[in-house]
Design a protein around this motif. Structure first.
Motif, PDB file in Angstrom:
ATOM      1  N   SER A  39       1.565   7.271  -0.315  1.00  0.00           N
ATOM      2  CA  SER A  39       0.956   8.390  -1.034  1.00  0.00           C
ATOM      3  C   SER A  39      -0.552   8.215  -1.165  1.00  0.00           C
ATOM      4  O   SER A  39      -1.302   9.186  -1.150  1.00  0.00           O
ATOM      5  N   SER A  40      -1.005   6.953  -1.287  1.00  0.00           N
ATOM      6  CA  SER A  40      -2.455   6.735  -1.412  1.00  0.00           C
ATOM      7  C   SER A  40      -3.173   7.048  -0.115  1.00  0.00           C
ATOM      8  O   SER A  40      -4.315   7.496  -0.114  1.00  0.00           O
ATOM      9  N   LEU A  41      -2.510   6.827   1.025  1.00  0.00           N
ATOM     10  CA  LEU A  41      -3.111   7.159   2.316  1.00  0.00           C
ATOM     11  C   LEU A  41      -3.175   8.667   2.521  1.00  0.00           C
ATOM     12  O   LEU A  41      -4.122   9.191   3.106  1.00  0.00           O
TER      13      LEU A  41
ATOM     14  N   LEU B  29     -12.309   7.153   0.125  1.00  0.00           N
ATOM     15  CA  LEU B  29     -10.939   6.659   0.041  1.00  0.00           C
ATOM     16  C   LEU B  29     -10.740   5.409   0.897  1.00  0.00           C
ATOM     17  O   LEU B  29      -9.989   4.506   0.515  1.00  0.00           O
ATOM     18  N   ASN B  30     -11.419   5.353   2.052  1.00  0.00           N
ATOM     19  CA  ASN B  30     -11.351   4.139   2.870  1.00  0.00           C
ATOM     20  C   ASN B  30     -11.920   2.942   2.107  1.00  0.00           C
ATOM     21  O   ASN B  30     -11.365   1.837   2.132  1.00  0.00           O
TER      22      ASN B  30
ATOM     23  N   GLN C 186     -12.258   2.613  -1.170  1.00  0.00           N
ATOM     24  CA  GLN C 186     -11.378   2.277  -2.291  1.00  0.00           C
ATOM     25  C   GLN C 186     -10.160   1.501  -1.812  1.00  0.00           C
ATOM     26  O   GLN C 186      -9.646   0.629  -2.526  1.00  0.00           O
ATOM     27  N   MET C 187      -9.718   1.783  -0.593  1.00  0.00           N
ATOM     28  CA  MET C 187      -8.636   0.996  -0.004  1.00  0.00           C
ATOM     29  C   MET C 187      -9.089  -0.454   0.172  1.00  0.00           C
ATOM     30  O   MET C 187      -8.283  -1.394   0.033  1.00  0.00           O
TER      31      MET C 187
ATOM     32  N   GLN D 112      -3.694  10.887   0.377  1.00  0.00           N
ATOM     33  CA  GLN D 112      -4.611  11.569  -0.531  1.00  0.00           C
ATOM     34  C   GLN D 112      -5.818  12.137   0.204  1.00  0.00           C
ATOM     35  O   GLN D 112      -6.500  13.017  -0.314  1.00  0.00           O
ATOM     36  N   ARG D 113      -6.080  11.631   1.403  1.00  0.00           N
ATOM     37  CA  ARG D 113      -7.252  12.091   2.135  1.00  0.00           C
ATOM     38  C   ARG D 113      -7.153  13.581   2.413  1.00  0.00           C
ATOM     39  O   ARG D 113      -6.129  14.081   2.899  1.00  0.00           O
TER      40      ARG D 113
ATOM     41  N   ARG E  26      -8.418  -2.227  -2.957  1.00  0.00           N
ATOM     42  CA  ARG E  26      -6.985  -2.501  -3.130  1.00  0.00           C
ATOM     43  C   ARG E  26      -6.534  -3.685  -2.269  1.00  0.00           C
ATOM     44  O   ARG E  26      -5.807  -4.577  -2.729  1.00  0.00           O
TER      45      ARG E  26
ATOM     46  N   VAL F 240       0.862  -1.192   0.000  1.00  0.00           N
ATOM     47  CA  VAL F 240       0.000   0.000   0.000  1.00  0.00           C
ATOM     48  C   VAL F 240       0.896   1.239   0.000  1.00  0.00           C
ATOM     49  O   VAL F 240       1.564   1.507   0.999  1.00  0.00           O
ATOM     50  N   PRO F 241       0.948   1.998  -1.084  1.00  0.00           N
ATOM     51  CA  PRO F 241       1.789   3.199  -1.104  1.00  0.00           C
ATOM     52  C   PRO F 241       1.325   4.229  -0.071  1.00  0.00           C
ATOM     53  O   PRO F 241       0.123   4.478   0.075  1.00  0.00           O
TER      54      PRO F 241
END
Length: 473
Positions: free
Chosen positions: A190-192, A239-240, A242-243, A194-195, A246, A187-188
């Motif tokens: 950077s994706s976290l 975003l949660n 969408q995680m 984004q929030r 992933r 899990v990058p």
């Protein structure tokens, strides 16, 4: 024709009638209210998907994919597994919390399997969505008490007898460090980050803790552990969720679909979402008369989003009612009374809704305010020199603050009403500037402007749905 189609046909006929009639409204509330328990398994897959999408902000990756998955599951003789995560962080629940539960009920009545994930582990981490600081952790006792309160209050919208409850402590409490690191390594960071709330906090110098960064991954593991087909949640949880897609791919699973629900605006009409901290909410445990009155106090522009969020009306029914308002064949007040009745009927039944409707009419919709016998009074000799916002906040407690009084004026909900002996009325809307003027000065200006020199039978200050008699002893 489907069962829902039959109901829409009957309700549409009622919506075309006189909605100021109690008998018509009673029939309409009974018809639309019965849909909260209506079996929707006869709807084709496409209609099921469109009915869900009509109340969602987004369906990801698409409505077509949702329809295809419903069709594929039917071919296998099963329903889809639909997940809603609950972090039981408060004992009191309001109508805003009911929005995803109502859509979850539709999934349930379509024949899909609903799983409620009780976030007893994630509640101890704390989801900071929309906050400037990490939420304080809860004890097991807090979680149990809040969950019991939540279940009891949303019960009118959902059948808890046909749901699977899972606590995420079942898997998260025993997760090993190698397994967690194995997931996190894919899990990058950077994706976290984004929030938006994380970025805002970093920019303001508040900082983040590692537990907060892990929270979205922990919630995503919930989806993988139950092999969810669909996750439902507020748009602020996008975003949660969408995680979750992933992490499910990391687990080697088919990623879940995501259905995001709107964050409904509060009753004060300021644009802020419904929340207890802002005082612009309707509590699910509030008395029927209070629920009815609060809905009646909202600006007319909120009728459409409220009808969409909390009723079982279809889009064509909502569009038809609003078209009648637009062409003048339906008064906005009559439609708002139907909306308020829908809310009370959902919580307490049709008879309670009709009683609240009658009570509201008796108190606030009479042609003559002199018939209302228990109004608060403001003595102009004592308080006339005070500013209107001070009278509203300190004397009458009709507004929580001066800013709240100004908001009433901005919404055209603050006025002086002059009543004459024959029962006629004249209402003067007070603009925002009037809020800082003395009450006596404004009242005298309004009463002096009457035609014909007729002596008033009464002068009233009206703030939203609240009313006070102005007297001079």
């Amino acid at each position: 024709m489907t069962r829902l189609g039959d109901s829409v046909q009957r309700a549409s006929a009622l919506l075309a009638q006189d909605l100021s009639s109690d008998s018509t409204v009673r029939q309409l509330l009974a018809e639309t209210g019965s849909r909260r328990y209506l079996d929707l398994t006869d709807l084709p897959a496409r209609e099921q998907a469109e009915l869900i999408a009509a109340r969602a902000v987004e369906v990801l990756p698409s409505v077509d994919k949702l329809a295809a998955d419903i069709e594929a599951a039917r071919a296998e003789g099963r329903g889809l597994r639909v997940k809603l995560g609950i972090d039981p962080t408060a004992a009191d629940v309001h109508l805003g919390h009911a929005v995803p539960v109502i859509v979850l009920s539709r999934f349930q009545r379509m024949g899909h399997a609903v799983t409620l994930i009780i976030g007893d582990i994630t509640a101890k981490i704390g989801d900071p969505s929309g906050r400037s600081a990490e939420r304080p952790p809860l004890s097991d006792e807090d979680i149990a008490a809040n969950l019991a309160g939540y279940r009891g209050q949303v019960k009118p919208f959902f059948d808890f007898e046909r749901v699977e409850f899972r606590h995420n402590s079942e898997w998260l409490a025993g997760i090993t460090l190698p397994k967690l690191i194995g997931v996190l390594s894919q899990v990058p960071a950077s994706s976290l980050l984004q929030r938006e709330d994380f970025r805002t906090r970093l920019e303001s110098g508040h900082g983040l803790t590692m537990s907060e960064l892990i929270y979205p991954v922990a919630m995503a593991i919930d989806s993988a552990e139950i092999d969810a087909d669909i996750e439902l949640g507020g748009v602020d949880q996008l975003l949660n969720m969408q995680m979750g897609r992933r992490v499910m791919e990391i687990y080697g699973q088919q990623p879940q679909l995501v259905v995001t629900m709107p964050l409904v605006e509060g009753t004060d009409g300021t644009g802020a979402k419904m929340s207890k901290s802002k005082g612009n909410y309707v509590g699910l445990s509030a008395p029927a008369d209070e629920v009815f009155g609060k809905i009646m106090s909202v600006p007319d522009r909120l009728m459409e989003p409220y009808l969409r969020a909390w009723t079982e009306w279809t889009d064509p029914e909502i569009a038809g009612a609003l078209a009648r308002v637009a062409d003048g064949s339906l008064h906005p007040m009559d439609l708002k009374k139907v909306l308020a009745g829908e809310m009370v009927a959902a919580l307490y039944g049709v008879e309670a809704a009709m009683a609240a409707r009658a009570g509201f009419t008796a108190q606030f919709s009479k042609k003559s305010f002199t018939e209302v016998g228990t109004l608060p009074e403001v003595d102009l000799a004592e308080h006339g020199a005070e500013r209107i916002d001070a009278v509203l906040t300190r004397v009458l407690e009709f507004a929580a603050s001066s800013s709240a009084a100004r908001r009433l004026a901005k919404q055209n909900a603050l006025r002086v009403v002059v009543e004459y002996p024959g029962g006629g009325q004249r209402s003067e809307v007070l603009g925002e500037a009037a809020v800082t003027r003395s009450l006596a000065e404004v009242a005298d200006e309004v009463t002096a402007a009457q035609d014909g020199g007729e002596r008033p039978a009464g002068v009233y200050l009206k703030a939203g749905r609240k009313l006070a008699l102005l007297v001079r002893r």
